[in-house]
Design an enzyme around this catalytic site. Structure first.
Site, PDB file in Angstrom:
ATOM      1  N   HIS A 123       0.862  -1.181   0.000  1.00 29.95           N
ATOM      2  CA  HIS A 123       0.000   0.000   0.000  1.00 29.95           C
ATOM      3  C   HIS A 123       0.905   1.241   0.000  1.00 29.95           C
ATOM      4  CE1 HIS A 123      -2.806   2.975   1.766  1.00 29.95           C
ATOM      5  NE2 HIS A 123      -3.791   2.160   1.427  1.00 29.95           N
ATOM      6  N   ASP A 200       3.027  -4.597   7.930  1.00 31.41           N
ATOM      7  CA  ASP A 200       1.850  -3.757   7.765  1.00 31.41           C
ATOM      8  C   ASP A 200       0.627  -4.669   7.896  1.00 31.41           C
ATOM      9  OD1 ASP A 200      -0.313  -2.373   6.852  1.00 31.41           O
ATOM     10  OD2 ASP A 200       0.540  -1.856   4.903  1.00 31.41           O
ATOM     11  N   GLN A 203      -4.618  -5.009   6.858  1.00 34.24           N
ATOM     12  CA  GLN A 203      -5.660  -5.898   6.324  1.00 34.24           C
ATOM     13  C   GLN A 203      -5.657  -7.274   6.975  1.00 34.24           C
ATOM     14  OE1 GLN A 203      -8.013  -4.825   4.514  1.00 34.24           O
ATOM     15  NE2 GLN A 203      -7.194  -2.941   3.637  1.00 34.24           N
ATOM     16  N   LYS A 226     -10.340  -0.258  10.687  1.00 36.98           N
ATOM     17  CA  LYS A 226     -10.574  -1.459   9.866  1.00 36.98           C
ATOM     18  C   LYS A 226     -10.946  -2.678  10.722  1.00 36.98           C
ATOM     19  CE  LYS A 226      -7.298  -0.010   6.300  1.00 36.98           C
ATOM     20  NZ  LYS A 226      -7.982   0.494   5.108  1.00 36.98           N
ATOM     21  N   CYS A 365      -4.666   2.680  -3.669  1.00 34.01           N
ATOM     22  CA  CYS A 365      -3.395   3.117  -3.058  1.00 34.01           C
ATOM     23  C   CYS A 365      -2.318   2.061  -3.283  1.00 34.01           C
ATOM     24  CB  CYS A 365      -3.546   3.407  -1.569  1.00 34.01           C
ATOM     25  SG  CYS A 365      -4.662   4.751  -1.228  1.00 34.01           S
TER      26      CYS A 365
HETATM   27  N1  PLP Z   1      -1.736  -0.755   4.592  1.00 30.28           N
HETATM   28  C1  PLP Z   1      -2.698  -1.442   3.987  1.00 30.28           C
HETATM   29  C2  PLP Z   1      -2.415  -2.836   3.497  1.00 30.28           C
HETATM   30  C3  PLP Z   1      -3.964  -0.864   3.813  1.00 30.28           C
HETATM   31  O1  PLP Z   1      -4.925  -1.545   3.189  1.00 30.28           O
HETATM   32  C4  PLP Z   1      -4.189   0.439   4.288  1.00 30.28           C
HETATM   33  C5  PLP Z   1      -5.488   1.106   4.071  1.00 30.28           C
HETATM   34  O2  PLP Z   1      -6.261   0.746   3.222  1.00 30.28           O
HETATM   35  C6  PLP Z   1      -3.143   1.103   4.924  1.00 30.28           C
HETATM   36  C7  PLP Z   1      -1.938   0.474   5.071  1.00 30.28           C
HETATM   37  C8  PLP Z   1      -3.328   2.477   5.452  1.00 30.28           C
HETATM   38  O3  PLP Z   1      -4.303   2.489   6.449  1.00 30.28           O
HETATM   39  P1  PLP Z   1      -4.793   3.872   7.037  1.00 30.28           P
HETATM   40  O4  PLP Z   1      -5.354   4.657   5.896  1.00 30.28           O
HETATM   41  O5  PLP Z   1      -5.818   3.483   8.046  1.00 30.28           O
HETATM   42  O6  PLP Z   1      -3.599   4.513   7.644  1.00 30.28           O
END
Ligand code: PLP
Length: 410
Positions: A123, A200, A203, A226, A365
């Site tokens: 992401h 990370d 998800q 989430k 993203c």
């Molecule tokens: N990493 C992953 C795999 C994500 O799917 C997301 C958000 O969709 C993020 C990081 C970033 O999350 P946030 O926007 O809550 O900071």
């Protein structure tokens, strides 16, 4: 009690809504999850009965609010099976957690020519902070491609890790492919080269049991919104011996030991990394959300997600002109990206909305991954514990209708 998504549905008041005169089918949990009633109730009760600022214990409410906030920290650490809550830092979201690592660790530990290894499926939250650091420090980013099976190419990953690698950072579950990354294997590769591993978990935390110790992670990050908690709270867990050596990220109140006019000394961990008034009620909501997930059972949720993904992929593939992306198998969770031939993903999503079906369309993203898949964008249906087979059926019917509609006007 056996897992039943149609029963879990009743836990979410918003799912009673109608959209465009149809019952809402919410298939955008990967963007943000809906909130179970008990999270809403926990936040409401906290505001009505206990709210005050924290860590300023001059009165009863402040003491109570502090106890709730710190209980949420302990709960979050337990959710990750972290050895202690001392190195569990509350942040706004996964993005802020990764930026914290890039600033507090990256800016002090990395030298020009040091390398960070990540994958093409990250992401943007796990790319851009490293790009900023690379521009500032001359750090080199090494990207690992997907293999032919659309999983991370583990041979390429092993090759990318070298003597200058200081950090391997990657997703636990992909926000586009729904793919579970073999984190313990990646940890072994990183550690054999003396590098750290940041995971990370944005998800993964809503969908499967997370055990940072079993995974061999040095750092793990996820977002509250989430996992069914309010937005504005997330968690960064860092190995305690590491976090103790890091300087602060943001400066201000709460994170200091003493302040003089020209200099400050800083609080112990984790407070050193929580400048200013934190997201107090949001932490209470996070506590309730994690209780809820553990009660439902994350192993059961993961089984449910995977079964639903298999079902959705099979049904979508049966619709003419629909192409589904990503690998198939037991390591595929409830995220299904697809395109409809000849129809822009945004048009598909808008058409689905008229049937009450909420999905996301765009690059998610993940522009490098989109390029690797040879597309600019996709539609993405994402499932959670309240998603039923009926919801998937409604999706598939709406996709077929949308295709016919756009086919008819083309
Ligand atoms: N990493 C992953 C795999 C994500 O799917 C997301 C958000 O969709 C993020 C990081 C970033 O999350 P946030 O926007 O809550 O900071």
């Amino acid at each position: 009690m056996a897992f039943d998504a149609s029963v879990r549905r009743l836990d979410f008041p918003i799912l009673e809504r109608r959209v465009h005169d149809a019952p809402l089918v919410y298939l955008d949990s990967a963007a943000s999850a809906q909130k179970p009633a008990r999270v809403l109730a926990a936040v409401d009760t906290f505001y009505r009965q206990h709210y005050a600022n924290v860590h300023r214990g001059a009165h009863t409410l402040s003491d109570e609010a502090t106890s709730h906030y710190e209980a949420a920290r302990a709960r979050t650490a337990r959710f990750l099976n972290a050895p202690s809550e001392r190195s569990l830092v509350f942040v706004r979201n996964a993005t802020e957690g990764i930026n914290l690592v890039a600033h507090a660790w990256g800016r002090t530990a990395l030298r020009e020519g040091d390398e960070i290894v990540l994958t093409v499926a990250e992401h943007h939250a796990n790319l851009v902070p490293w790009h900023l650091l690379a521009a500032e420090r001359g750090v080199v980013i090494r990207g690992v491609p997907l293999g032919r099976d659309q999983r991370v190419d583990m041979d390429a990953l092993a090759d990318a890790i070298g003597p200058r690698t200081r950090l391997v950072t990657t997703f636990h579950v992909s926000n586009v492919l729904g793919l579970l990354n073999p984190i313990a294997d990646i940890a072994a590769l990183a550690h054999a080269a003396g590098a750290l591993l940041l995971v990370d978990g944005a998800q993964a935390a809503p969908h499967l049991p997370v055990d940072v110790q079993a995974l061999g992670a040095d750092m793990y990050v996820f977002s509250g919104h989430k996992v069914g908690a309010p937005s504005g709270i997330g968690a960064l867990w860092v190995r305690e011996d590491l976090l103790r050596t890091w300087p602060p990220f943001l400066g201000g109140g709460e994170m200091i030991r003493s302040v003089e006019l020209e200099r400050s000394t800083y609080a112990d961990i984790p407070m050193r990394f929580e400048a200013g008034t934190p997201a107090i009620a949001e932490a209470v909501g996070l506590h309730a959300a994690l209780d809820y997930l553990d009660e439902v059972g994350l192993a059961a949720i993961w089984d449910h997600d995977r079964a639903l993904a298999r079902y959705a992929i099979e049904r979508l593939r049966a619709v003419e002109g629909v192409r589904v992306y990503g690998p198939e198998g037991d390591d595929r969770g409830g995220i299904v990206p697809f395109n409809v031939e000849g129809v822009h993903p945004h048009d598909v999503a808008s058409a689905l909305d008229t049937f009450g079906v909420a999905v996301r369309a765009g690059h998610h993203c993940a522009q490098p991954l989109m390029r690797a898949l040879g597309v600019q964008s996709t539609v993405r249906a994402s499932f959670w514990l309240h998603t039923t087979r009926d919801d998937v059926d409604r999706l598939v019917e709406a996709v077929a209708e949308a295709r016919a509609f756009f086919g008819a006007v083309a």
